[in-house]
Design a protein around this motif. Structure first.
Motif, PDB file in Angstrom:
ATOM      1  N   VAL A 154       0.835  -1.203   0.000  1.00  0.00           N
ATOM      2  CA  VAL A 154       0.000   0.000   0.000  1.00  0.00           C
ATOM      3  C   VAL A 154       0.871   1.254   0.000  1.00  0.00           C
ATOM      4  N   ARG A 155       1.909   1.240   0.832  1.00  0.00           N
ATOM      5  CA  ARG A 155       2.820   2.394   0.855  1.00  0.00           C
ATOM      6  C   ARG A 155       3.426   2.643  -0.523  1.00  0.00           C
ATOM      7  N   GLU A 156       3.924   1.585  -1.165  1.00  0.00           N
ATOM      8  CA  GLU A 156       4.566   1.751  -2.466  1.00  0.00           C
ATOM      9  C   GLU A 156       3.546   2.107  -3.551  1.00  0.00           C
ATOM     10  N   ARG A 176      -7.935   5.459  -8.467  1.00  0.00           N
ATOM     11  CA  ARG A 176      -9.352   5.496  -8.116  1.00  0.00           C
ATOM     12  C   ARG A 176      -9.671   4.548  -6.954  1.00  0.00           C
ATOM     13  N   LEU A 177      -9.097   3.373  -6.987  1.00  0.00           N
ATOM     14  CA  LEU A 177      -9.399   2.411  -5.926  1.00  0.00           C
ATOM     15  C   LEU A 177      -8.782   2.821  -4.591  1.00  0.00           C
ATOM     16  N   LEU A 178      -7.592   3.388  -4.615  1.00  0.00           N
ATOM     17  CA  LEU A 178      -6.976   3.832  -3.361  1.00  0.00           C
ATOM     18  C   LEU A 178      -7.723   5.018  -2.776  1.00  0.00           C
ATOM     19  N   LEU A 179      -8.155   5.940  -3.608  1.00  0.00           N
ATOM     20  CA  LEU A 179      -8.953   7.059  -3.108  1.00  0.00           C
ATOM     21  C   LEU A 179     -10.222   6.552  -2.431  1.00  0.00           C
ATOM     22  N   ALA A 180     -10.873   5.578  -3.063  1.00  0.00           N
ATOM     23  CA  ALA A 180     -12.092   5.025  -2.481  1.00  0.00           C
ATOM     24  C   ALA A 180     -11.793   4.269  -1.189  1.00  0.00           C
ATOM     25  N   ALA A 181     -10.715   3.484  -1.186  1.00  0.00           N
ATOM     26  CA  ALA A 181     -10.386   2.675  -0.011  1.00  0.00           C
ATOM     27  C   ALA A 181     -10.066   3.535   1.200  1.00  0.00           C
ATOM     28  N   ARG A 206      -4.678  -3.141   5.469  1.00  0.00           N
ATOM     29  CA  ARG A 206      -6.043  -3.560   5.136  1.00  0.00           C
ATOM     30  C   ARG A 206      -6.518  -3.007   3.804  1.00  0.00           C
ATOM     31  N   HIS A 207      -5.754  -2.073   3.224  1.00  0.00           N
ATOM     32  CA  HIS A 207      -6.124  -1.523   1.924  1.00  0.00           C
ATOM     33  C   HIS A 207      -5.406  -2.219   0.762  1.00  0.00           C
ATOM     34  N   ALA A 208      -4.648  -3.278   1.055  1.00  0.00           N
ATOM     35  CA  ALA A 208      -3.873  -3.942  -0.001  1.00  0.00           C
ATOM     36  C   ALA A 208      -4.759  -4.546  -1.078  1.00  0.00           C
ATOM     37  N   SER A 209      -5.983  -4.903  -0.715  1.00  0.00           N
ATOM     38  CA  SER A 209      -6.876  -5.477  -1.723  1.00  0.00           C
ATOM     39  C   SER A 209      -7.095  -4.513  -2.881  1.00  0.00           C
ATOM     40  N   ALA A 210      -7.034  -3.213  -2.624  1.00  0.00           N
ATOM     41  CA  ALA A 210      -7.198  -2.227  -3.696  1.00  0.00           C
ATOM     42  C   ALA A 210      -6.066  -2.342  -4.712  1.00  0.00           C
ATOM     43  N   VAL A 211      -4.854  -2.651  -4.242  1.00  0.00           N
ATOM     44  CA  VAL A 211      -3.706  -2.786  -5.139  1.00  0.00           C
ATOM     45  C   VAL A 211      -3.895  -4.002  -6.043  1.00  0.00           C
TER      46      VAL A 211
END
Length: 303
Positions: A154-156, A176-181, A206-211
């Motif tokens: 997520v950081r990268e 788009r997905l990271l903004l939403a997450a 917990r936001h890795a699914s967006a990647v």
């Protein structure tokens, strides 16, 4: 009263959950999963108290274990583990061993030697030299390291989004997905959203699914981040080899790498290129099985 000469306890303290398993002979007498909240491995007495309370919670009131083995997240040096071991042994009056949680993977698979590689919330690899010396690399936390972990990805990914923003590129699916997450309206707010997380590693991870979702949707940036994560995990094993550790077998665990085939594939491809002949084993049993094996090894007569 349980015959204590037959009772052994293995404990896996992970970043999110802790798993305790107790055996008496061939019988499992306790199997408990609970949160790892409150685990403070840099406070030996506090860690020993936490583990003792966990054991008392899991076992019958009159049960006293003969041997206890613990694999603990953030047990980063032999000295730190030894201090916890001493304090725990004094509390329990039992034979004790404390190691990093990644050290549970090889014995969990029934191997005598090899590399334990974890890529979950964090990322770390451990091995031993031919002389038995422990070598640990990685595991430096989400802010400074843990490349290839959920938090590191997520950081990268956000760094990649920032770089694209600086180049004035149109937002892609990863953006788009990271903004939403993270629940923010624009790219510059992503960093502040990360900084607001109460638990950095879990809060980011917990936001890795967006990647992964973005990569599946065709985002080249997300695909590059995942490929780089696989290379970074391979780099941990290469570093162990350079320091004299035995790397013929690599046992891989962690929800991020085992539940995401694209990351696991990036890891195995990079390992095949960097260390041909290395055998990779995805761990299919709970790591606590390795803790039980270590506890049994403390007192073979209890097996």
């Amino acid at each position: 009263m349980q015959d204590r000469t037959t009772l052994v306890v293995g404990i896996d303290v992970g970043g999110t959950k802790t798993h305790l398993r107790a055996r008496a002979g061939d019988d499992t007498v306790a199997d408990l999963v609970r949160t790892s909240r409150g685990w403070q491995p840099h406070d030996p007495q506090g860690a020993a108290n936490w583990l003792t309370d966990l054991i008392h919670e899991a076992l019958p009131e009159d049960a006293r274990p003969h041997a206890v083995a613990v694999g603990g997240r953030d047990c980063e040096t032999p000295r730190q583990s030894e201090l916890i071991r001493q304090a725990l042994g004094q509390r329990l009056g039992a034979l004790c061993r404390v190691v990093n949680d990644a050290e549970l993977l090889v014995p969990a698979l029934g191997l005598a030697e090899g590399v334990g590689l974890v890529a979950g919330t964090g990322a770390v690899a451990v091995g031993h030299t031919a002389a038995g010396e422990l070598v640990q690399v990685g595991g430096w936390g989400a802010v400074l390291g843990d490349e290839g972990s959920s938090a590191g990805l997520v950081r990268e990914a956000i760094r990649a989004v920032y770089a694209a923003h600086d180049r004035a590129e149109a937002p892609d699916e990863l953006t788009r997905l990271l903004l939403a997450a993270l629940g923010v309206p624009e790219v510059p707010a992503l960093g502040a959203a990360l900084e607001a997380a109460d638990d950095v590693a879990a809060g980011w991870g917990r936001h890795a699914s967006a990647v992964f979702e973005a990569a599946a949707a065709g985002s080249r940036a997300a695909q590059d981040v995942i490929a780089a994560g696989g290379r970074a995990l391979t780099g941990l094993v290469v570093r162990l080899a350079e320091r004299g550790a035995t790397v013929d077998d690599v046992v891989v665990a962690g929800g991020t790498v085992l539940n995401q085939p694209v990351l696991y594939g990036a890891l195995t491809d990079a390992l095949a290129s960097s260390l041909p002949g290395t055998r990779v084993h995805p761990l299919q049993v709970p790591p606590v099985a390795g803790a039980v094996a270590l506890a049994l090894a403390l007192a073979p007569a209890t097996a």
